[in-house]
Design a protein around this motif. Structure first.
Motif, PDB file in Angstrom:
ATOM      1  N   GLU A  28       6.180  11.417  -9.893  1.00 55.74           N
ATOM      2  CA  GLU A  28       6.714  10.988  -8.599  1.00 55.74           C
ATOM      3  C   GLU A  28       5.755  10.026  -7.896  1.00 55.74           C
ATOM      4  O   GLU A  28       6.197   9.063  -7.260  1.00 55.74           O
ATOM      5  N   ARG A  77       5.210   2.244  -7.945  1.00 52.38           N
ATOM      6  CA  ARG A  77       6.017   1.131  -8.461  1.00 52.38           C
ATOM      7  C   ARG A  77       6.962   0.607  -7.391  1.00 52.38           C
ATOM      8  O   ARG A  77       7.147  -0.601  -7.249  1.00 52.38           O
ATOM      9  N   ARG A  78       7.546   1.510  -6.602  1.00 48.83           N
ATOM     10  CA  ARG A  78       8.463   1.106  -5.534  1.00 48.83           C
ATOM     11  C   ARG A  78       7.731   0.282  -4.484  1.00 48.83           C
ATOM     12  O   ARG A  78       8.212  -0.759  -4.032  1.00 48.83           O
ATOM     13  N   LEU A  79       6.537   0.743  -4.089  1.00 54.93           N
ATOM     14  CA  LEU A  79       5.756   0.012  -3.088  1.00 54.93           C
ATOM     15  C   LEU A  79       5.293  -1.342  -3.621  1.00 54.93           C
ATOM     16  O   LEU A  79       5.242  -2.317  -2.869  1.00 54.93           O
ATOM     17  N   ALA A 135       6.163   6.656  -9.569  1.00 56.39           N
ATOM     18  CA  ALA A 135       7.411   6.018  -9.148  1.00 56.39           C
ATOM     19  C   ALA A 135       7.269   5.433  -7.752  1.00 56.39           C
ATOM     20  O   ALA A 135       7.751   4.322  -7.475  1.00 56.39           O
ATOM     21  N   GLU A 136       6.601   6.153  -6.858  1.00 57.03           N
ATOM     22  CA  GLU A 136       6.395   5.659  -5.495  1.00 57.03           C
ATOM     23  C   GLU A 136       5.499   4.427  -5.506  1.00 57.03           C
ATOM     24  O   GLU A 136       5.744   3.461  -4.769  1.00 57.03           O
ATOM     25  N   ARG A 159       6.901  -3.176  -5.738  1.00 57.93           N
ATOM     26  CA  ARG A 159       8.088  -4.039  -5.703  1.00 57.93           C
ATOM     27  C   ARG A 159       8.324  -4.577  -4.300  1.00 57.93           C
ATOM     28  O   ARG A 159       8.694  -5.739  -4.122  1.00 57.93           O
ATOM     29  N   LEU A 160       8.110  -3.731  -3.305  1.00 59.58           N
ATOM     30  CA  LEU A 160       8.306  -4.161  -1.926  1.00 59.58           C
ATOM     31  C   LEU A 160       7.243  -5.153  -1.477  1.00 59.58           C
ATOM     32  O   LEU A 160       7.497  -5.981  -0.600  1.00 59.58           O
TER      33      LEU A 160
END
Length: 130
Positions: free
Chosen positions: A95, A101-103, A98-99, A105-106
Motif C-alpha cells: 500500500e 506511485r500515485r504521488l 502504491a501511494e 504521478r501527481l
C-alpha cells in the motif's frame, strides 16, 4: 486444493496461485531473482512447502506471502487465493508503494497537447537556445 505430495515446484505454484500469467513468466521471475523463498534466492525447480514465506516482486509491487496450500493446477481465482495468505507487513508495504506511485504521478506535469510551433519557440527562448 489438490495436494499431490508435500511439495510443488516453485514456478508451478506461482502460476497456480495466479501471481504470473504463464509458467514460463514465473520461471523467468524466479531465475531473475524477483522471487525469494524464506529469504533465499532460489531456482524455479525449488520445492515449495506449506509454511514457506515468499517475497515476490512483480511489476513494481512487492508481495510477502505465506504458503497455506499446494496445487500444481491452475484453478479459479477464488481457489488460488486460498493457496496463500499475505502478511500484514507485506500488505502495508504494498500500500505504501502504491501511494508513492500515485504521488509521483501527481507530481509530474501534464499537458493537454504536444507543443506546437509557438510553444517550441517559447521553450527555446526560455532555455536560452534562441
Amino acid at each position: 486444493m489438490n495436494e499431490p505430495g508435500t511439495s510443488v515446484r516453485l514456478d508451478k505454484w506461482l502460476w497456480a496461485a495466479r501471481f504470473f500469467k504463464t509458467r514460463s513468466l514465473a520461471a523467468e521471475a524466479v531465475s531473475g531473482g524477483r522471487v525469494h523463498v524464506n529469504g533465499d534466492r532460489v531456482k524455479p525447480s525449488r520445492s515449495v512447502r506449506v509454511g514457506d514465506r515468499l517475497r515476490i516482486n512483480r511489476s513494481g509491487e512487492t508481495w510477502l506471502v505465506d504458503v497455506r496450500g499446494l496445487n500444481d493446477k491452475r484453478r479459479p481465482a477464488a481457489e488460488a487465493q486460498q493457496l496463500y495468505q499475505e502478511t500484514p507487513e507485506g500488505r502495508a508495504t504494498r500500500e505504501q508503494e502504491a501511494e508513492a506511485r500515485r504521488l509521483a504521478r501527481l507530481a509530474t506535469p501534464h499537458t493537454d497537447h504536444r507543443p506546437d510551433r509557438r510553444d517550441r519557440r517559447h521553450i527555446r527562448r526560455f532555455i536560452g537556445k534562441d
